[in-house]
Scaffold this motif. Structure first.
Motif, PDB file in Angstrom:
ATOM      1  N   ARG A   1      14.147  48.234  57.503  1.00 22.00           N
ATOM      2  CA  ARG A   1      14.231  49.688  57.362  1.00 22.00           C
ATOM      3  C   ARG A   1      15.668  50.150  57.509  1.00 22.00           C
ATOM      4  O   ARG A   1      16.454  49.527  58.221  1.00 22.00           O
ATOM      5  CB  ARG A   1      13.322  50.385  58.366  1.00 22.00           C
ATOM      6  N   ASP A   2      15.965  51.247  56.825  1.00 24.39           N
ATOM      7  CA  ASP A   2      17.259  51.911  56.946  1.00 24.39           C
ATOM      8  C   ASP A   2      16.956  53.343  57.376  1.00 24.39           C
ATOM      9  O   ASP A   2      16.599  54.182  56.536  1.00 24.39           O
ATOM     10  CB  ASP A   2      17.998  51.860  55.608  1.00 24.39           C
ATOM     11  N   ASN A   3      17.088  53.605  58.641  1.00 22.71           N
ATOM     12  CA  ASN A   3      16.710  54.926  59.144  1.00 22.71           C
ATOM     13  C   ASN A   3      17.642  56.023  58.640  1.00 22.71           C
ATOM     14  O   ASN A   3      17.242  57.188  58.559  1.00 22.71           O
ATOM     15  CB  ASN A   3      16.663  54.914  60.663  1.00 22.71           C
ATOM     16  N   ALA A   4      18.854  55.669  58.289  1.00 25.62           N
ATOM     17  CA  ALA A   4      19.771  56.670  57.744  1.00 25.62           C
ATOM     18  C   ALA A   4      19.334  57.119  56.353  1.00 25.62           C
ATOM     19  O   ALA A   4      19.653  58.243  55.936  1.00 25.62           O
ATOM     20  CB  ALA A   4      21.182  56.111  57.687  1.00 25.62           C
TER      21      ALA A   4
ATOM     22  N   VAL B   1      12.027  52.267  53.974  1.00 22.91           N
ATOM     23  CA  VAL B   1      11.577  50.954  54.413  1.00 22.91           C
ATOM     24  C   VAL B   1      11.485  50.062  53.180  1.00 22.91           C
ATOM     25  O   VAL B   1      11.164  50.534  52.081  1.00 22.91           O
ATOM     26  CB  VAL B   1      10.223  51.041  55.155  1.00 22.91           C
ATOM     27  N   TYR B   2      11.783  48.784  53.380  1.00 26.32           N
ATOM     28  CA  TYR B   2      11.831  47.837  52.278  1.00 26.32           C
ATOM     29  C   TYR B   2      10.861  46.683  52.519  1.00 26.32           C
ATOM     30  O   TYR B   2      10.559  46.330  53.653  1.00 26.32           O
ATOM     31  CB  TYR B   2      13.242  47.261  52.129  1.00 26.32           C
ATOM     32  N   LEU B   3      10.427  46.098  51.411  1.00 24.03           N
ATOM     33  CA  LEU B   3       9.669  44.850  51.470  1.00 24.03           C
ATOM     34  C   LEU B   3      10.329  43.888  50.492  1.00 24.03           C
ATOM     35  O   LEU B   3      10.206  44.053  49.281  1.00 24.03           O
ATOM     36  CB  LEU B   3       8.205  45.062  51.106  1.00 24.03           C
TER      37      LEU B   3
ATOM     38  N   SER C   1       4.812  44.775  58.852  1.00 25.67           N
ATOM     39  CA  SER C   1       5.142  46.051  59.481  1.00 25.67           C
ATOM     40  C   SER C   1       6.449  45.920  60.256  1.00 25.67           C
ATOM     41  O   SER C   1       6.928  44.818  60.538  1.00 25.67           O
ATOM     42  CB  SER C   1       4.020  46.487  60.425  1.00 25.67           C
ATOM     43  N   ILE C   2       6.973  47.088  60.603  1.00 28.59           N
ATOM     44  CA  ILE C   2       8.206  47.144  61.379  1.00 28.59           C
ATOM     45  C   ILE C   2       8.093  48.294  62.360  1.00 28.59           C
ATOM     46  O   ILE C   2       7.574  49.359  62.024  1.00 28.59           O
ATOM     47  CB  ILE C   2       9.425  47.291  60.445  1.00 28.59           C
ATOM     48  N   ASN C   3       8.551  48.060  63.581  1.00 31.07           N
ATOM     49  CA  ASN C   3       8.401  49.112  64.576  1.00 31.07           C
ATOM     50  C   ASN C   3       9.413  50.223  64.330  1.00 31.07           C
ATOM     51  O   ASN C   3      10.250  50.173  63.430  1.00 31.07           O
ATOM     52  CB  ASN C   3       8.508  48.533  65.982  1.00 31.07           C
ATOM     53  N   TRP C   4       9.338  51.253  65.164  1.00 36.49           N
ATOM     54  CA  TRP C   4      10.107  52.463  64.901  1.00 36.49           C
ATOM     55  C   TRP C   4      11.612  52.214  64.918  1.00 36.49           C
ATOM     56  O   TRP C   4      12.361  52.820  64.163  1.00 36.49           O
ATOM     57  CB  TRP C   4       9.745  53.542  65.924  1.00 36.49           C
ATOM     58  N   SER C   5      12.070  51.291  65.757  1.00 40.77           N
ATOM     59  CA  SER C   5      13.513  51.051  65.865  1.00 40.77           C
ATOM     60  C   SER C   5      14.012  49.976  64.905  1.00 40.77           C
ATOM     61  O   SER C   5      15.218  49.822  64.737  1.00 40.77           O
ATOM     62  CB  SER C   5      13.855  50.627  67.288  1.00 40.77           C
ATOM     63  N   GLY C   6      13.086  49.251  64.303  1.00 47.80           N
ATOM     64  CA  GLY C   6      13.483  48.143  63.445  1.00 47.80           C
ATOM     65  C   GLY C   6      13.679  46.837  64.178  1.00 47.80           C
ATOM     66  O   GLY C   6      14.054  45.831  63.576  1.00 47.80           O
ATOM     67  N   GLY C   7      13.403  46.826  65.474  1.00 47.00           N
ATOM     68  CA  GLY C   7      13.638  45.637  66.272  1.00 47.00           C
ATOM     69  C   GLY C   7      12.507  44.640  66.290  1.00 47.00           C
ATOM     70  O   GLY C   7      12.661  43.544  66.841  1.00 47.00           O
TER      71      GLY C   7
ATOM     72  N   ARG D   1      11.958  43.441  45.325  1.00 44.69           N
ATOM     73  CA  ARG D   1      12.140  44.245  46.520  1.00 44.69           C
ATOM     74  C   ARG D   1      11.511  45.612  46.294  1.00 44.69           C
ATOM     75  O   ARG D   1      11.896  46.320  45.364  1.00 44.69           O
ATOM     76  CB  ARG D   1      13.604  44.411  46.897  1.00 44.69           C
ATOM     77  N   LEU D   2      10.564  45.936  47.151  1.00 44.56           N
ATOM     78  CA  LEU D   2       9.934  47.245  47.116  1.00 44.56           C
ATOM     79  C   LEU D   2      10.643  48.171  48.091  1.00 44.56           C
ATOM     80  O   LEU D   2      11.094  47.743  49.151  1.00 44.56           O
ATOM     81  CB  LEU D   2       8.457  47.150  47.479  1.00 44.56           C
ATOM     82  N   SER D   3      10.696  49.437  47.713  1.00 44.81           N
ATOM     83  CA  SER D   3      11.275  50.466  48.577  1.00 44.81           C
ATOM     84  C   SER D   3      10.246  51.564  48.791  1.00 44.81           C
ATOM     85  O   SER D   3       9.416  51.831  47.916  1.00 44.81           O
ATOM     86  CB  SER D   3      12.533  51.067  47.941  1.00 44.81           C
TER      87      SER D   3
END
Length: 126
Positions: free
Chosen positions: A72-75, A79-81, A50-56, A19-21
């Motif tokens: 992603r964890d916006n808090a 972002v993770y892979l 990729s992941i959009n801004w909201s994670g949706g 898992r990359l961070s």
């Protein structure tokens, strides 16, 4: 100035997982799409996911679909892979990237991304 710092790379056997961070600083993380790219020796940099801004919404290259997951964890401004069922062909330097414009879907083209991390090496042994 936006900074992206990746971590989590390393050496793993084929079939294993990593898992990359990527942690961002310098602007409002949650408003921007994020992406992962990779570059193997002697090859051009290629889109991974990729992941959009909201994670949706997420998008993946065909070569990793079903094996890799971007989240992603916006808090945590991170972002993770998650990479499962790794193959020797996945060996590369992996880069995270941040979109230059807010509120977009995660595009697969590198020139949509304005900020890049330093890269982290992933090596998959056979």
């Amino acid at each position: 100035q936006v900074q992206l710092v990746e971590s989590g790379g390393g050496l793993v056997e084929a079939g294993g997982s990593l898992r990359l961070s990527c942690t961002a600083s310098g602007r409002t993380f949650r408003n921007y799409a994020m992406a992962w790219f990779r570059q193997a020796p002697g090859k051009e940099r290629e889109f991974v996911g990729s992941i959009n801004w909201s994670g949706g919404a997420t998008r993946y290259a065909d070569s990793v679909k079903g094996r890799f997951t971007v989240s992603r964890d916006n808090a945590r401004n991170t972002v993770y892979l998650q990479m499962n069922s790794l193959k020797p062909d996945d060996t590369a330097v992996y880069y995270c990237a941040a979109d230059g414009q807010p509120y977009r879907l995660g595009l697969s083209i590198s020139n949509a991304y304005l900020y890049w991390g330093q890269g982290t090496q992933v090596t998959v042994s056979s």
